[in-house]
Enzyme design. Structure first.
Site, PDB file in Angstrom:
ATOM      1  CE  LYS A 221      -3.975  -2.017   2.316  1.00  0.00           C
ATOM      2  NZ  LYS A 221      -3.471  -3.305   2.849  1.00  0.00           N
ATOM      3  NE  ARG A 297     -10.295  20.526  17.394  1.00  0.00           N
ATOM      4  CZ  ARG A 297     -10.119  19.824  18.515  1.00  0.00           C
ATOM      5  NH1 ARG A 297     -10.873  18.763  18.743  1.00  0.00           N
ATOM      6  NH2 ARG A 297      -9.197  20.167  19.383  1.00  0.00           N
ATOM      7  CB  SER A 328      -7.140  20.777  23.262  1.00  0.00           C
ATOM      8  OG  SER A 328      -8.480  21.188  23.419  1.00  0.00           O
ATOM      9  NE  ARG A 330      -2.020  23.986  32.668  1.00  0.00           N
ATOM     10  CZ  ARG A 330      -1.314  23.040  33.290  1.00  0.00           C
ATOM     11  NH1 ARG A 330      -1.670  21.758  33.193  1.00  0.00           N
ATOM     12  NH2 ARG A 330      -0.281  23.364  34.031  1.00  0.00           N
ATOM     13  NE  ARG A 331      -2.938  18.324  24.595  1.00  0.00           N
ATOM     14  CZ  ARG A 331      -4.214  17.968  24.542  1.00  0.00           C
ATOM     15  NH1 ARG A 331      -4.905  17.815  25.644  1.00  0.00           N
ATOM     16  NH2 ARG A 331      -4.800  17.746  23.380  1.00  0.00           N
ATOM     17  N   GLY A 337     -12.118  21.078  21.081  1.00  0.00           N
ATOM     18  CA  GLY A 337     -13.413  20.395  20.967  1.00  0.00           C
ATOM     19  C   GLY A 337     -14.357  20.840  22.068  1.00  0.00           C
ATOM     20  CG  ASP A 338     -14.195  19.591  25.799  1.00  0.00           C
ATOM     21  OD1 ASP A 338     -12.990  19.916  25.732  1.00  0.00           O
ATOM     22  OD2 ASP A 338     -14.573  18.583  26.424  1.00  0.00           O
ATOM     23  CG  ASP A 403     -16.165  18.320  30.261  1.00  0.00           C
ATOM     24  OD1 ASP A 403     -17.344  18.461  29.876  1.00  0.00           O
ATOM     25  OD2 ASP A 403     -15.416  17.424  29.850  1.00  0.00           O
ATOM     26  CG  ASN A 426      -3.641  12.001  30.728  1.00  0.00           C
ATOM     27  OD1 ASN A 426      -2.668  12.718  30.866  1.00  0.00           O
ATOM     28  ND2 ASN A 426      -4.885  12.431  30.833  1.00  0.00           N
TER      29      ASN A 426
END
Ligand code: TTP
Ligand code: MG
Length: 487
Positions: A221, A297, A328, A330-331, A337-338, A403, A426
């Protein structure tokens, strides 16, 4: 076919559907073997009594109460005596977890990798106080290979020399994931990681086939993509009606690959069809009603506005609260996404106060009409967690997932680590902790945990970790800032 048990014993549609499974007998008790031999076919899997030379096969090896060195030896011997590039070796605890949860669990953390024999292999295993050679344990030698030991910015991710190949293969991996074909998705994902880690542009088939986790078919492939610029199989797999409908249904918040498949089998083809289904869960109804908003997003700037509103409201309750936007955001990701918000304060230790801050904040946000839908409100140990939907108080604002978690100060650092992620980072850190004889969760880093049948037989001793840096330090890892955890 001679390897297979009679087909009539297999139940179609179970969570092991499509999986060929070999139970390797070493260290496996007769009782467990008997249970597994009944349960695998009952849940749609196919038991294979001897190891085939080719073809996909899951080889399950007892990883329960067995010395890590012995386990490694078994995996190594097996892979040498019965070389099959499509064999995947998993710990038997994967099977226990699937049977316990009634679903096909991810292979990831159960995979038993084949490592090269090393001179001091007798020293393999968990690093415990009893370790006779702690300075050269297996974990010490291999720690740098864990994802959590690497900076995501060190990774050749977005600009690696084989991006065309991995982009094309990722389309297939995504389609297989959406259709709950975990096996294929896993196989492709492993090959993609291997190709991403290869520093040179692949130019021929042998070079491709020599990469770890790339078999002959995958190498073909890769060559097709190099020669044609694309892969015929991508359009075959992704462009059929079923795959397109499953891809759409997977985007409904609250639905995963299994639900998507069930909806498809019921005859649903569009979001309108789903609206007429009276079996949707409360979450799925919200996901469907707000599909177009939640599917998108958010730009980082919008997250900042949502964060500012929640933070200002929380500080009205107590100006000493620490309010951190995690996930995400903080990153440092440009889109999210939220929004995941963690709240604590330097003296927060009283359960009543935790609840009072949590409820007080939600009540205030509700009074502003900022929260539009509650999805779940839960207690996890001493932590209180809210999952819901919010909308900024300005015209044209969209519904966004929010959240909020309120935690006691002693759980601050581990909760911050967990909630910051990424999920892959994690997983890797939790796995490293286990290999070091510890246990890491959003609540604490614990040592001296004794596991019996993979269950914790004692709760161990909590290692004080007041800061994120202290969590890294306890696991003997270099500190990684949030933007280096984007794995
Ligand atoms: P998410 O909000 O689901 O993930 P995210 O913020 O990294 O990405 P997104 O932009 O899509 O929102 O979860 C927040 C953190 O919770 C995540 O970064 C790590 C942790 N987490 C896990 O460790 N395992 C999981 O399965 C999930 C869903 C989250
Ligand atoms: Mg998030």
């Amino acid at each position: 076919m001679s390897n297979e048990l009679p087909a009539k014993r297999r139940k179609a549609g179970g969570f092991f559907d499509d999986l060929s499974i070999h139970l390797y007998p070493a260290a496996l008790s007769k009782i467990r073997q008997g249970i597994f031999e009944r349960q695998i076919p009952q849940n749609g899997g196919q038991l294979v009594s001897s190891l085939p030379k080719s073809g996909q096969i899951l080889v399950l090896i007892e990883d329960n109460a067995i010395e890590p060195a012995r386990l490694q030896q078994i995996v190594r011997d097996l892979s040498q005596k019965h070389p099959n590039p499509e064999a995947t070796y998993l710990g038997m605890s994967w099977l226990s977890k699937c049977l316990e949860t009634g679903q096909q669990c991810l292979f990831d953390e159960f995979e038993l990798k084949v490592s090269e024999p090393k001179p001091s292999e007798s020293n393999l295993g968990k690093m415990t106080k009893k370790d006779e050679h702690p300075k050269e344990s297996y974990v010490d030698r291999n720690r740098h290979k864990f994802v959590c030991a690497q900076s995501s910015s060190d990774e050749a991710t977005s600009t690696h020399p084989n991006k065309l190949i991995t982009d094309e293969l990722e389309k297939l991996a995504g389609a297989y994931k959406n259709s709950n074909d975990q096996w294929r998705a896993f196989g492709y994902q492993k090959a993609i990681t291997s190709i991403k880690n290869y520093p040179k542009a692949i130019t021929n088939r042998d070079e491709a086939a020599a990469l770890p986790n790339v078999g002959k078919k995958m190498a073909d492939k890769i060559i097709e993509i190099i020669e044609q610029g694309s892969l015929q199989k991508v359009s075959e797999v992704c462009n059929n009606e079923r795959m397109q409908v499953l891809a759409l249904f997977n985007r409904v918040w609250g639905a995963g690959p299994k639900t998507a498949e069930q909806w498809f089998l019921k005859g649903h083809r569009t979001l309108e069809d789903l609206q007429n289904d009276d079996k949707l869960t409360a979450h799925q109804k919200v996901g469907l009603r707000l599909f177009h908003d939640l599917d998108e997003r958010m730009q980082r700037e919008e997250c900042t506005e949502i964060y500012a509103h929640v933070q200002a409201t929380a500080l009205e309750i107590n100006p000493n609260l620490e309010v951190v936007a995690c996930g995400s955001y903080r990153r440092g990701k440009p889109t999210c996404g939220d929004l995941d918000i963690l709240i604590t304060h330097p003296k927060l230790d009283d359960d009543l106060e935790i609840s009072s801050i949590f409820n007080g904040l939600l009540n205030r946000l509700r009074a502003h009409n900022f929260l539009t839908d509650d999805l779940s409100i839960m207690s996890e140990g001493r932590q209180r967690k809210y999952l819901g939907v919010c909308k900024l108080l300005k015209s044209g604002a969209k519904h966004r997932r929010l959240d909020i978690i309120v935690v006691p100060v002693e759980e601050r650092a581990t909760a911050l680590m967990y909630f910051t992620g990424s999920a892959h980072f994690n997983r890797s850190m939790r796995l490293l902790a286990i290999k070091m004889g510890m246990s890491l969760s959003e609540h604490a880093l614990v040592t001296d945990v004794v596991r019996v049948n993979k269950e914790k037989a004692n709760t161990g001793t909590v290692i004080p970790t007041p800061t994120e840096a202290s969590v890294f330090e306890a696991l003997q890892l270099p500190y990684r800032a949030p933007n280096e955890r984007n794995h």
